[in-house]
Design a protein around this motif. Sequence first.
Motif, PDB file in Angstrom:
ATOM      1  N   GLN A 199       0.840  -1.197   0.000  1.00 17.53           N
ATOM      2  CA  GLN A 199       0.000   0.000   0.000  1.00 17.53           C
ATOM      3  C   GLN A 199       0.879   1.253   0.000  1.00 17.53           C
ATOM      4  O   GLN A 199       1.849   1.352   0.748  1.00 17.53           O
ATOM      5  CB  GLN A 199      -0.917  -0.011   1.230  1.00 17.53           C
ATOM      6  N   GLY A 256      -1.560   4.716   3.977  1.00 17.00           N
ATOM      7  CA  GLY A 256      -2.756   4.183   4.632  1.00 17.00           C
ATOM      8  C   GLY A 256      -2.378   3.210   5.735  1.00 17.00           C
ATOM      9  O   GLY A 256      -1.218   3.139   6.135  1.00 17.00           O
ATOM     10  N   ARG A 257      -3.365   2.470   6.176  1.00 21.29           N
ATOM     11  CA  ARG A 257      -3.209   1.676   7.391  1.00 21.29           C
ATOM     12  C   ARG A 257      -2.185   0.547   7.292  1.00 21.29           C
ATOM     13  O   ARG A 257      -1.681   0.091   8.315  1.00 21.29           O
ATOM     14  CB  ARG A 257      -4.547   1.066   7.784  1.00 21.29           C
ATOM     15  N   ARG A 261      -2.426   1.787  -4.515  1.00 19.89           N
ATOM     16  CA  ARG A 261      -3.650   1.790  -3.698  1.00 19.89           C
ATOM     17  C   ARG A 261      -4.002   0.344  -3.402  1.00 19.89           C
ATOM     18  O   ARG A 261      -3.887  -0.518  -4.259  1.00 19.89           O
ATOM     19  CB  ARG A 261      -4.793   2.448  -4.485  1.00 19.89           C
ATOM     20  N   ASP A 262      -4.468   0.096  -2.195  1.00 24.09           N
ATOM     21  CA  ASP A 262      -4.681  -1.309  -1.818  1.00 24.09           C
ATOM     22  C   ASP A 262      -5.704  -2.007  -2.718  1.00 24.09           C
ATOM     23  O   ASP A 262      -5.564  -3.181  -3.029  1.00 24.09           O
ATOM     24  CB  ASP A 262      -5.034  -1.438  -0.329  1.00 24.09           C
ATOM     25  N   ASP A 263      -6.695  -1.244  -3.203  1.00 21.76           N
ATOM     26  CA  ASP A 263      -7.728  -1.837  -4.064  1.00 21.76           C
ATOM     27  C   ASP A 263      -7.147  -2.405  -5.356  1.00 21.76           C
ATOM     28  O   ASP A 263      -7.716  -3.313  -5.960  1.00 21.76           O
ATOM     29  CB  ASP A 263      -8.762  -0.787  -4.463  1.00 21.76           C
ATOM     30  N   ASN A 291      -9.779  -8.746   3.500  1.00 21.50           N
ATOM     31  CA  ASN A 291     -11.056  -8.165   3.068  1.00 21.50           C
ATOM     32  C   ASN A 291     -10.996  -7.725   1.604  1.00 21.50           C
ATOM     33  O   ASN A 291     -11.929  -7.955   0.844  1.00 21.50           O
ATOM     34  CB  ASN A 291     -11.441  -6.981   3.982  1.00 21.50           C
ATOM     35  N   LEU A 323     -15.645  -1.773   7.799  1.00 21.68           N
ATOM     36  CA  LEU A 323     -14.521  -2.256   8.596  1.00 21.68           C
ATOM     37  C   LEU A 323     -14.493  -1.554   9.942  1.00 21.68           C
ATOM     38  O   LEU A 323     -14.715  -0.348  10.030  1.00 21.68           O
ATOM     39  CB  LEU A 323     -13.197  -1.991   7.884  1.00 21.68           C
ATOM     40  N   SER A 365     -12.257  -1.493  13.781  1.00 22.29           N
ATOM     41  CA  SER A 365     -11.263  -2.089  14.677  1.00 22.29           C
ATOM     42  C   SER A 365     -11.637  -1.811  16.117  1.00 22.29           C
ATOM     43  O   SER A 365     -11.917  -2.729  16.882  1.00 22.29           O
ATOM     44  CB  SER A 365      -9.833  -1.676  14.339  1.00 22.29           C
TER      45      SER A 365
HETATM   46  P1  ATP Z   1      -6.046   3.134  -0.328  1.00 19.85           P
HETATM   47  O1  ATP Z   1      -5.782   4.578  -0.495  1.00 19.85           O
HETATM   48  O2  ATP Z   1      -4.787   2.322  -0.456  1.00 19.85           O
HETATM   49  O3  ATP Z   1      -7.162   2.610  -1.184  1.00 19.85           O
HETATM   50  P2  ATP Z   1      -7.893   2.689   1.870  1.00 19.85           P
HETATM   51  O4  ATP Z   1      -8.408   3.985   2.371  1.00 19.85           O
HETATM   52  O5  ATP Z   1      -8.740   1.855   0.985  1.00 19.85           O
HETATM   53  O6  ATP Z   1      -6.470   2.939   1.205  1.00 19.85           O
HETATM   54  P3  ATP Z   1      -7.065   1.992   4.579  1.00 19.85           P
HETATM   55  O7  ATP Z   1      -8.100   2.719   5.360  1.00 19.85           O
HETATM   56  O8  ATP Z   1      -5.672   2.501   4.596  1.00 19.85           O
HETATM   57  O9  ATP Z   1      -7.529   1.729   3.067  1.00 19.85           O
HETATM   58  O10 ATP Z   1      -7.085   0.480   5.092  1.00 19.85           O
HETATM   59  C1  ATP Z   1      -6.299  -0.490   4.493  1.00 19.85           C
HETATM   60  C2  ATP Z   1      -6.610  -1.836   5.134  1.00 19.85           C
HETATM   61  O11 ATP Z   1      -6.316  -1.794   6.505  1.00 19.85           O
HETATM   62  C3  ATP Z   1      -8.056  -2.275   5.086  1.00 19.85           C
HETATM   63  O12 ATP Z   1      -8.420  -2.817   3.827  1.00 19.85           O
HETATM   64  C4  ATP Z   1      -8.091  -3.311   6.183  1.00 19.85           C
HETATM   65  O13 ATP Z   1      -7.613  -4.557   5.710  1.00 19.85           O
HETATM   66  C5  ATP Z   1      -7.083  -2.772   7.203  1.00 19.85           C
HETATM   67  N1  ATP Z   1      -7.703  -2.167   8.424  1.00 19.85           N
HETATM   68  C6  ATP Z   1      -7.343  -2.419   9.697  1.00 19.85           C
HETATM   69  N2  ATP Z   1      -8.089  -1.737  10.573  1.00 19.85           N
HETATM   70  C7  ATP Z   1      -8.959  -1.032   9.877  1.00 19.85           C
HETATM   71  C8  ATP Z   1     -10.008  -0.126  10.226  1.00 19.85           C
HETATM   72  N3  ATP Z   1     -10.309   0.165  11.485  1.00 19.85           N
HETATM   73  N4  ATP Z   1     -10.693   0.459   9.224  1.00 19.85           N
HETATM   74  C9  ATP Z   1     -10.371   0.197   7.953  1.00 19.85           C
HETATM   75  N5  ATP Z   1      -9.412  -0.664   7.578  1.00 19.85           N
HETATM   76  C10 ATP Z   1      -8.707  -1.288   8.503  1.00 19.85           C
END
Ligand code: ATP
Length: 284
Positions: free
Chosen positions: A8, A11-12, A50-52, A71, A157, A159
Motif C-alpha cells: 500500500q 494508509g493503514r 492503492r490497496d484496491d 477483506n 470495517l 477495529s
Molecule cells: P487506499 O488509499 O490504499 O485505497 P484505503 O483507504 O482503501 O487505502 P485503509 O483505510 O488505509 O484503506 O485500510 C487499508 C486496510 O487496513 C483495510 O483494507 C483493512 O484490511 C485494514 N484495516 C485495519 N483496521 C482497519 C479499520 N479500522 N478500518 C479500515 N481498515 C482497517
Amino acid sequence: MKLRIAIQKSGRLHEDSIKLLKECGIDINNGVNKLKTEATNFPLEVFFLRDDDIPQYVEDGVADLGIVGENVVLEKNRPLRTVEKLGFGKCRLAMAVPKSMEYSSIRDLQGQRIATSYPVIVNDFLRKLDIQAEIHEISGSVEIAPGIGLADAICDLVSSGSTLFMNGLKEVETVLRSEAVLVSNDKLSPGQQQLLAKLQFRIQAVKKAKNNKYVLLNAPNDKLPEIIGLLPGMKSPTVLPLAEEGWSSVHSVLNENDFWDIIENLKAAGAQGILVVPIEKMVV
Ligand code: ATP
Ligand code: MG
C-alpha cells in the motif's frame, strides 16, 4: 532474477508492510512519492499502490506478490494464493445499525438497505443466510449513510468501534475477520519461487519471534526441578550456575499465549529476578 512486491502506498497497511520487510533484513529506501523502489540487499522491487489495485496487479503478473487485507482479497475475488497471514492490519467487517433500531437477529435486515464498500462479501454473506437486502455500494464514509437517509444499515470495517459509536451506530454482526496477508500469483518461475521461499522463511522467523519472549530468572538450586518443569523452552531450558553458591540462572523461551500464567507459577515456585526480553528472530 527478482521478485516484485506491491504494497500500500499510504494508509493503514503502509508502515507495517515496510516494517515487516525491514525486520526480514530487507533494506529499501522509502522515498516520498515514489512509485517503486529497489531493495539494496535482496532481489526485491517494491511497488507502492492503492490497496484496491493490488489484487489485480498481482493476478496480471505486473507484480509477483502483494501485501493487502484479506477483506480486499475476498472482495476483488481474484485467483490469488494466500502465502502467509501477517498478523497486522487486524480488523473485522461488521454490520451496524442505528442505536435506536431494535435488532434481535440477522432476519431484521430482510428487505433493508445496506450501505457498504464490500458488496461482493456482503452479498455472499446474506445469500448464505437467505436474506434479501438492497445493497448500496459507496466507496467511503459509509458510516454516515444511515444518518443522511441513504441506508438503514451499513457493513464496514471496524477495529475499535469508536467511529460507529460517534455516528450513532451499534455493531450487530461480524461478517468477516481480516488481517494483512501476503498473496502471490501462480506465474512465478522456479527461481522466483526459491526467492519467495527465502522471504517466507524470514517472515515466519519474524512472526514466531513476536509471539515469544526470552525469559531469564534466578532460582535456588533446590527449587530447580520444579521451576524447570514449568518451562517449555525450545529444547529444554539453559541452566547456568550463579556466582552465589546454591543459585542458578535459568533461560528459556515462552509463548505469549500462556506467558502470564507461567510467570506467576514461576514466581510462586521460588524464581527471582525474572527478566523478560523480546526476541528479534526465531528459527526452529
Ligand atoms: P487506499 O488509499 O490504499 O485505497 P484505503 O483507504 O482503501 O487505502 P485503509 O483505510 O488505509 O484503506 O485500510 C487499508 C486496510 O487496513 C483495510 O483494507 C483493512 O484490511 C485494514 N484495516 C485495519 N483496521 C482497519 C479499520 N479500522 N478500518 C479500515 N481498515 C482497517
Ligand atoms: Mg482502498
